[in-house]
Write an enzyme that holds these catalytic residues in place. Structure first.
Site, PDB file in Angstrom:
ATOM      1  N   LYS A  88       0.678  -1.259   0.068  1.00 29.55           N
ATOM      2  CA  LYS A  88       0.091  -0.021  -0.057  1.00 29.55           C
ATOM      3  C   LYS A  88       0.912   1.268  -0.154  1.00 29.55           C
ATOM      4  CE  LYS A  88      -3.801  -2.372   2.180  1.00 29.55           C
ATOM      5  NZ  LYS A  88      -4.438  -2.831   3.405  1.00 29.55           N
ATOM      6  N   GLN A 128      -5.416  -1.596   9.584  1.00 30.17           N
ATOM      7  CA  GLN A 128      -5.055  -2.782   8.925  1.00 30.17           C
ATOM      8  C   GLN A 128      -5.856  -3.866   9.978  1.00 30.17           C
ATOM      9  OE1 GLN A 128      -3.977  -3.267   5.886  1.00 30.17           O
ATOM     10  NE2 GLN A 128      -4.123  -5.555   5.879  1.00 30.17           N
ATOM     11  N   ASP A 135     -11.607   2.406   3.879  1.00 31.39           N
ATOM     12  CA  ASP A 135     -12.006   1.004   3.419  1.00 31.39           C
ATOM     13  C   ASP A 135     -13.357   1.024   3.442  1.00 31.39           C
ATOM     14  OD1 ASP A 135      -9.986  -1.084   3.587  1.00 31.39           O
ATOM     15  OD2 ASP A 135      -9.571  -0.422   5.791  1.00 31.39           O
TER      16      ASP A 135
HETATM   17  N1  GUN Z   1      -6.790  -6.915   5.993  1.00 32.50           N
HETATM   18  C1  GUN Z   1      -7.076  -7.979   4.939  1.00 32.50           C
HETATM   19  N2  GUN Z   1      -7.794  -7.169   3.726  1.00 32.50           N
HETATM   20  C2  GUN Z   1      -8.014  -5.785   4.406  1.00 32.50           C
HETATM   21  C3  GUN Z   1      -8.587  -4.659   3.986  1.00 32.50           C
HETATM   22  O1  GUN Z   1      -8.950  -4.639   2.695  1.00 32.50           O
HETATM   23  N3  GUN Z   1      -8.598  -3.597   4.756  1.00 32.50           N
HETATM   24  C4  GUN Z   1      -7.956  -3.619   6.067  1.00 32.50           C
HETATM   25  N4  GUN Z   1      -8.056  -2.434   6.660  1.00 32.50           N
HETATM   26  N5  GUN Z   1      -7.276  -4.703   6.255  1.00 32.50           N
HETATM   27  C5  GUN Z   1      -7.500  -5.739   5.660  1.00 32.50           C
END
Ligand code: GUN
Length: 312
Positions: free
Chosen positions: A53, A97, A120
């Site tokens: 990211k 996350q 998100d």
């Molecule tokens: N952990 C696995 N996929 C995601 C996601 O799309 N967003 C977040 N915040 N955590 C994750």
């Protein structure tokens, strides 16, 4: 005839190029979109996701920063961190996350993220916006599934779509997006009767169950489009054989790494489907591209610009 491969890496690269152009336009007006990522502890998968990211932010010109509280962090401390990020004008997107450690009240933390910065799309306010077709932030993986369908010119309007899995993160929002795009949508789950039969009527089948190779060719209507959201790591030789026996390329990778990835869709589905997303290299890369698109969208929405962004 073999199925068309829907190349997620290619579509993701296209989107990131478009986002980078939009970021450059914003920067020319004095605005740099900013993303704060909160990563708790040392979950190896989460660390890889977050690294990717941050890399995508660098590529698109988005400012990013990481916050890494210890594994032992309390709900109260995490809430304080989120609230301080909510108050900052240079931060447009906040991503906490998942998964969070067991002692943390995840729902409370996600609810604390300002809906305007919720890149998100998990906040109930954004869930409501999505369900009532208002401008808002849409969860990245479901938004990525839609971009794959649209950019591959798969007809959604009027299609029979079946979504297997009803999670808040993927199943429910992708079903809502397909509904908003005028598909006729069925959501299936572990208690669904005659799952195979329901799936085999789908023009568009979305698999988001989290069970390796569960969708075998008998679940798939010939010529249909299959979107595989699953990412399952295989380390067991016998299991590997179940999916990839005779696949020399996979064989070499498995011998080298001791593991490989399989989706929720069995690789043999390629023999039946009209188009499908591979694992890896299908939906996965779109999640990050859509996070970039959402950060730009958040930067604009927060400043009262409801003109749709070019992506997302
Ligand atoms: N952990 C696995 N996929 C995601 C996601 O799309 N967003 C977040 N915040 N955590 C994750």
């Amino acid at each position: 005839m073999s199925a068309t491969i829907l190349d997620g890496n290619k579509i993701s690269a296209e989107i990131k190029t478009e986002v980078a152009a939009e970021v450059a336009e914003l920067k020319a007006t004095g605005l740099t979109p900013g993303l704060a990522v909160v990563l708790i502890g040392h979950n190896p998968a989460s660390e890889i996701y977050v690294r990717n990211k941050v890399k995508a932010c660098e590529l698109t010109g988005i400012y990013s920063e990481q916050h890494t509280p210890p594994e032992t962090v309390s709900t109260k401390d995490l809430l304080q961190l989120v609230e301080s990020l909510n108050r900052r004008d240079d931060i447009d997107g906040i991503l906490v996350q998942l998964p969070l450690p067991a002692q943390v009240d995840s729902k409370k933390v996600l609810l604390a993220v300002s809906p305007e910065k919720d890149v998100d799309g998990f906040h109930p306010m954004n869930v409501g916006y999505l369900s009532t077709v208002r401008p808002g932030l849409v969860p990245c993986t479901p938004a990525g599934c839609m971009e794959i369908l649209r950019r591959s010119r798969i007809k959604i309007e009027g299609a029979d779509a079946v979504v297997v899995g009803r999670s808040d993160i993927v199943g429910k929002p992708v079903a809502m997006l397909l509904t908003n795009a005028n598909a006729t949508v069925t959501i299936c789950h572990s208690k669904t009767h005659n799952l195979k039969e329901v799936c085999s009527r789908a023009d568009i089948l979305v698999a988001a169950i989290g069970r390796a190779g569960m969708i075998t060719p008998e679940y798939v209507k010939p010529g249909s489009t299959v979107i595989d959201v699953g990412i399952n790591k295989i380390t067991d030789r016998a299991e590997f054989e179940k999916y990839f026996a005779g696949d020399a390329k996979r064989e070499a990778a498995f011998a080298k790494n001791g593991s490989t990835l399989v989706g929720d869709v069995h690789p043999k589905v390629v023999e039946v489907a009209g188009a499908f997303t591979p694992v890896p290299g299908g939906v996965g890369p779109l999640t990050i591209a859509m996070l970039m698109a959402n950060t730009v969208k958040a930067a604009k929405l927060r400043r009262g610009n409801t003109v749709p962004t070019k992506v997302g």
